[in-house]
Scaffold this motif. Structure first.
Motif, PDB file in Angstrom:
ATOM      1  N   SER A  68       0.811  -1.230   0.000  1.00 58.54           N
ATOM      2  CA  SER A  68       0.000   0.000   0.000  1.00 58.54           C
ATOM      3  C   SER A  68       0.838   1.271   0.000  1.00 58.54           C
ATOM      4  O   SER A  68       0.380   2.332  -0.448  1.00 58.54           O
ATOM      5  CB  SER A  68      -0.939   0.000   1.210  1.00 58.54           C
ATOM      6  OG  SER A  68      -0.186  -0.122   2.417  1.00 58.54           O
TER       7      SER A  68
ATOM      8  N   ASN B 101       2.083   2.164  -5.928  1.00 62.30           N
ATOM      9  CA  ASN B 101       0.991   2.971  -5.370  1.00 62.30           C
ATOM     10  C   ASN B 101       1.411   4.430  -5.212  1.00 62.30           C
ATOM     11  O   ASN B 101       0.606   5.347  -5.456  1.00 62.30           O
ATOM     12  CB  ASN B 101       0.564   2.400  -4.016  1.00 62.30           C
ATOM     13  CG  ASN B 101      -0.504   1.331  -4.154  1.00 62.30           C
ATOM     14  OD1 ASN B 101      -1.505   1.522  -4.834  1.00 62.30           O
ATOM     15  ND2 ASN B 101      -0.288   0.189  -3.534  1.00 62.30           N
TER      16      ASN B 101
ATOM     17  N   PRO C 228      -4.635   3.854  -2.002  1.00 60.19           N
ATOM     18  CA  PRO C 228      -3.744   2.738  -2.367  1.00 60.19           C
ATOM     19  C   PRO C 228      -4.520   1.488  -2.753  1.00 60.19           C
ATOM     20  O   PRO C 228      -5.568   1.187  -2.171  1.00 60.19           O
ATOM     21  CB  PRO C 228      -2.929   2.507  -1.073  1.00 60.19           C
ATOM     22  CG  PRO C 228      -3.038   3.768  -0.315  1.00 60.19           C
ATOM     23  CD  PRO C 228      -4.381   4.338  -0.633  1.00 60.19           C
TER      24      PRO C 228
END
Length: 307
Positions: free
Chosen positions: A140, A145, A157
């Motif tokens: 994430s 991301n 994300p």
């Protein structure tokens, strides 16, 4: 004189046998001796106690795979994943061959060696390190991301590693990235065995590079391709477990758990040593049958088997 040459041949044969004896011992110790563990499939084994005839249950664990609906559904899901992963690998088994063909067409030798080295090195990286790379790229807060959010393409994300979507395809991508360069080595070796005079004659006749690839290079390495495909068919149920073990999590477990990983989790996670051994026996028997079938198909198609 005849007896002398016969004794000489016998001594030479014995000496050559001694050359391969260490390898035969290794195969016996690491491949055949562990088959003794199959006996656990016929007992209700509870570690760490030794086996005794009081624990003998015969074919109970083999029958439980079919009699228990929950267990049967689990095995069917695992087989679905196994067939999907192996099927994708088999469907794109031509990729290393084409990669080797085009790699061979690179005329700049230093660049060619660089590409071959870069694509071969991932084969020597463990799956733990591969997952570390994937985590750095796709978690994430990872590179992908961060770039996508900075470009305004996404607002939050994306959970690439935790997502259950396209798990089979993602596993195939990582497997191809890791093994494509190494698999191409065999095709490169086959390409180097092509008669150079044949290629030169084609160039004199005005054949282009693509025509040489189509009519000379690919037909020459197809026997190697067919042998590797048939060996892959024989190992259709054997995906290995390292890759899927490191990428498995609570979100994608239903789609990523293949047969080898299921057997491992069953034995180490739930303590089902006897049942996991029974499943392994069936997998081995099916693999041997597939090997015999593919060898028979090879004899019918090519006129020779690979065993």
């Amino acid at each position: 004189m005849k007896k002398y040459f016969q004794n000489k041949r016998n001594r030479r044969g014995f000496r050559e046998f001694l050359y391969i004896l260490p390898f035969l011992i290794l195969v016996a110790v690491f491949s055949y001796y562990p088959l003794y563990g199959w006996v656990y499939a016929f007992f209700d084994y509870k570690p760490p106690f030794p086996l005794s005839m009081d624990q003998f249950v015969g074919l109970k664990w083999f029958k439980s795979m079919v009699d228990n609906p929950v267990k049967l559904m689990q095995i069917l899901k695992v087989l679905r994943n196994t067939f999907a992963m192996s099927g994708l690998s088999l469907l794109f088994s031509w990729f290393p061959m084409i990669f080797a063909v085009f790699l061979n067409e690179i005329k700049c030798v230093p660049f060619k060696k660089f590409v071959q080295t870069v694509t071969t090195l991932p084969n020597f990286i463990s799956w733990v390190l591969v997952y570390s790379i994937a985590y750095c790229l796709l978690n994430s807060t990872g590179v992908v991301n961060s770039v996508l959010m900075n470009l305004g393409i996404i607002d939050s994300p994306q959970l690439f590693l935790q997502s259950e979507e396209h798990v089979w395809f993602k596993m195939w991508v990582w497997l191809t990235w890791k093994n494509a360069g190494w698999s191409a080595i065999m095709y490169i070796a086959a390409i180097t065995g092509i008669d150079g005079e044949l290629i030169e004659a084609a160039k004199v006749d005005g054949a282009t590079r693509m025509q040489i690839i189509r009519h000379i290079t690919i037909p020459s390495i197809l026997p190697t391709y067919f042998v590797l495909v048939m060996l892959s068919l024989a190992n259709f149920l054997s995906n290995g477990m390292e890759q899927y073990f490191v990428f498995e999590n609570a979100f994608n477990k239903e789609s990523i758990q293949v047969l080898d990983l299921y057997v491992y989790n069953l034995a180490m996670g739930n303590g089902g040593y006897s049942l996991s051994t029974a499943i392994s026996i069936l997998k081995s028997v099916v693999s041997v049958l597939l090997l015999c079938c593919t060898n028979g198909i090879s004899k019918l198609i090519r006129g020779e088997g690979f065993i």
